[in-house]
Design an enzyme around this catalytic site. Sequence first.
Site, PDB file in Angstrom:
ATOM      1  N   ALA A  75       0.627  -1.361  -0.060  1.00 14.41           N
ATOM      2  CA  ALA A  75      -0.038  -0.376  -0.239  1.00 14.41           C
ATOM      3  C   ALA A  75       0.883   1.787  -0.233  1.00 14.41           C
ATOM      4  O   ALA A  75       1.980   1.043   0.700  1.00 14.41           O
ATOM      5  CB  ALA A  75      -1.029  -0.324   0.895  1.00 14.41           C
ATOM      6  N   ASN A  76       0.311   2.262  -0.532  1.00 11.57           N
ATOM      7  CA  ASN A  76       0.815   3.673  -0.503  1.00 11.57           C
ATOM      8  C   ASN A  76       0.277   4.276   1.425  1.00 11.57           C
ATOM      9  O   ASN A  76      -0.344   4.112   1.609  1.00 11.57           O
ATOM     10  CB  ASN A  76       0.445   4.242  -1.447  1.00 11.57           C
ATOM     11  N   ARG A  77       1.242   5.376   1.602  1.00 13.27           N
ATOM     12  CA  ARG A  77       0.473   6.199   2.705  1.00 13.27           C
ATOM     13  C   ARG A  77      -0.407   7.294   1.969  1.00 13.27           C
ATOM     14  O   ARG A  77      -0.277   8.019   0.642  1.00 13.27           O
ATOM     15  CB  ARG A  77       1.208   7.068   3.393  1.00 13.27           C
TER      16      ARG A  77
END
Length: 223
Positions: free
Chosen positions: A33-35
């Site tokens: 995931a990305n932040r």
Amino acid sequence: RLIDGGAKPLAGRRAVVTSGPTHEPIDPVRYIANRSSGRQGHAIAAALTRLGADVTLVSGPVTLPDPPGVNVVRVERAEEMLQAVLSALPADIAVMVAAVADWRAAAPNAEKIKKQPGEGPPPLMLTENPDILKTVGHHADRPKIVVGFAAETQDVEKNGRVKLKKKGADLIVANDVSPETGIMGGTRNSVKLITEAGITAWPDLSKDEVAGRLAGWIAERLT
Ligand code: CTP
Ligand code: CA
């Protein structure tokens, strides 16, 4: 002007907004995931709604409440996000704010991957995710206004200009998300608006204020 005091310049307009991260499964318990808190994207969906637009918010996993009056579609993966966005077309406005994972596991494991003593970590093969903004920016049913974001840690203006072209966007909202800025996960944002006409820097604002101004910018160009 209406009874609630607000002008509704986007009444009758349809908008699609993406927000939050995407989660790309590695196995049933792990993901890439990305932040992203979703704060900026959700605030934009709310701001467009306040100006009268009929808004579909396609959101990855976030802990935020649904903005009132918005049609929220919850997704996990980039491929699901793309399908949900395409289902929301035709629209007059697209604002792609989600921090989409650029890669996903090429072959997610159906079962939890177990540690194998003595064998070291398992290899992880990645494959590229679809580019949702680029797909919308070049779509046959392209919305009249297509906005993207560019979260950068260096060369903000140069990278933003490249993205404007490559993605077929009318506007890139670029910001410096280096950890020391506190923008990632925070409530404030300091952005530059990049269009074919040039670059405009907005002052340091709350994410709600950025959303309000951006909705105004969009309304001005549509009316
Ligand atoms: N975006 C998207 N789908 C993707 C990747 C990005 O819709 N698969 C959108 C984002 O929502 C954002 C814009 O494209 O509006 C820019 O995202 P960014 O990650 O900055 O650009 P990338 O093209 O992925 O380039 P890179 O991460 O290499 O800087
Ligand atoms: Ca990216």
